[in-house]
Design a protein around this motif. Sequence first.
Motif, PDB file in Angstrom:
ATOM      1  N   ASN A 140      43.042  29.265  65.204  1.00 30.83           N
ATOM      2  CA  ASN A 140      41.813  28.470  64.756  1.00 30.83           C
ATOM      3  C   ASN A 140      40.736  28.266  65.805  1.00 30.83           C
ATOM      4  N   TYR A 200      33.352  39.262  64.058  1.00 31.21           N
ATOM      5  CA  TYR A 200      34.024  38.298  63.302  1.00 31.21           C
ATOM      6  C   TYR A 200      33.000  36.893  63.636  1.00 31.21           C
ATOM      7  N   LYS A 214      31.051  35.581  60.146  1.00 28.61           N
ATOM      8  CA  LYS A 214      31.930  34.999  58.974  1.00 28.61           C
ATOM      9  C   LYS A 214      32.778  34.094  59.483  1.00 28.61           C
ATOM     10  N   PHE A 215      33.402  33.942  60.605  1.00 25.30           N
ATOM     11  CA  PHE A 215      34.351  33.057  60.998  1.00 25.30           C
ATOM     12  C   PHE A 215      33.824  32.158  62.230  1.00 25.30           C
ATOM     13  N   ASP A 261      41.517  38.628  59.852  1.00 20.31           N
ATOM     14  CA  ASP A 261      41.241  37.097  59.711  1.00 20.31           C
ATOM     15  C   ASP A 261      41.759  36.532  61.023  1.00 20.31           C
ATOM     16  N   LYS A 304      39.109  43.353  57.449  1.00 16.32           N
ATOM     17  CA  LYS A 304      40.289  42.740  56.763  1.00 16.32           C
ATOM     18  C   LYS A 304      40.700  41.757  57.866  1.00 16.32           C
ATOM     19  N   THR A 333      41.621  33.540  62.022  1.00 17.04           N
ATOM     20  CA  THR A 333      42.212  32.114  61.773  1.00 17.04           C
ATOM     21  C   THR A 333      43.823  32.157  61.985  1.00 17.04           C
ATOM     22  N   LYS A 334      44.224  33.412  61.291  1.00 19.01           N
ATOM     23  CA  LYS A 334      45.867  33.590  61.360  1.00 19.01           C
ATOM     24  C   LYS A 334      46.452  33.849  62.616  1.00 19.01           C
TER      25      LYS A 334
END
Length: 411
Positions: A188, A206, A209-210, A182, A180, A184-185
């Motif tokens: 970036n 990651y 996905k990112f 992220d 879960k 980018t939080k």
Amino acid sequence: AKDAVEAAPAGVAPLLAYPMPFAIAIVFALADIACKGVSAMHKLDCWATGFRNRRTGLKASTLKNRVPQPHMQGSARRWDLNDFRSMIGLRRQKPTGGPFHHKPDPPVLKVWARNVHPVRFKSMGKAFAKAGMALTENRSEAHVHISLSTACDEVTVPTIYGGAMSNGVPFRKAKKAGAKFDPTKSSNCKYWVAKKESEVEMLSAYTEKFGLKAGFIPQFHDEMQVVGEVWHPQNESEINSYINKYAQRFPTEFAKAFKVKRALQKGGITVHLHGANAADVDGPVAMFGQEKFAHFARSKFTLHIKVHGGTYYCQAVSESIAAGVPVVVDRQTNEIGMFDGLIEHNVSGVVLDNVDDIVRYIETVPDAEYRRLRASTRRFGSRFRALPSDEQAAKMKQFFWTVYRDSVFTM
């Protein structure tokens, strides 16, 4: 085609009769809209790059970062007829490796990092030299930056997010949140730098996905002195902690450490809670390098209790083990600090459940067991007194050159 021209409305017919100039005009119009603020000679390159990457969802302002500005080139080259013919497909052009890579590779890749302590800078410089690169204090001459900034949108030099290595918060969040998380939080930036290979492996989850990619700079203390092979309990029985502004930054953990201090001192065991600030309980101590060895030389254990924030992979912990002094931690600190490969229970320290267990262990550990643990820590700590291995240096070199040759630095 002739029938289409004749059937078209009067205002459109001339455009259909001369389709090539009409198409060129549209291309220039789109380039002008998408790439405002970019010099005219690079406007088409900016637009073409944005068109190829339209699925990434990057803002128009980000596209400007992909266009080589004059200060990023040896000399600003004007577009000629061949460039234009290449864009419209009449002439094939070899790939250049991205807008930042219009100039040849430098003979030595130079890296600049923000807010690095002089002692730490020296050891990092040795790691970069081992990898055939250079760490520079001159930001303007660097080819790659390591920044604490969380945004890579407007960077003009290849940039790596160094905040994770500095404070460890994103790593702890990733460990806690798992799938879960992220990234980018937190930042970036596409490239992150870590302190250990295990963190790089964790962040690789990651990548798909990112698009996050990580590398690491090995931590070592090659100039650290080592405590003697023979333990002298009359002179080497202090318990020392090294956490800057302990009470101010970590009041909960400070209360636990102070409980240890008070309990042990009742039994005649000296405990110091050092920091680098005059407000710290037992006065300031240099937080890096040889000046701290005078305290290691008097120590039986280094006490480390720090859970709620602050730096992970604490410098004092790695220095203590490099010096041959075992570290005592509670289980929460060990897990949240990601001390895997650093604090190994009964090898380079002890991991205990809570403060009461820490007090009990220090009060009752037999001298023979302590001597065994101290000798084990000296042997284990040799890995933190050595320069990076050839394999580590090769991985480090590959990561930084990949960053330099890329043209997109955001996820």
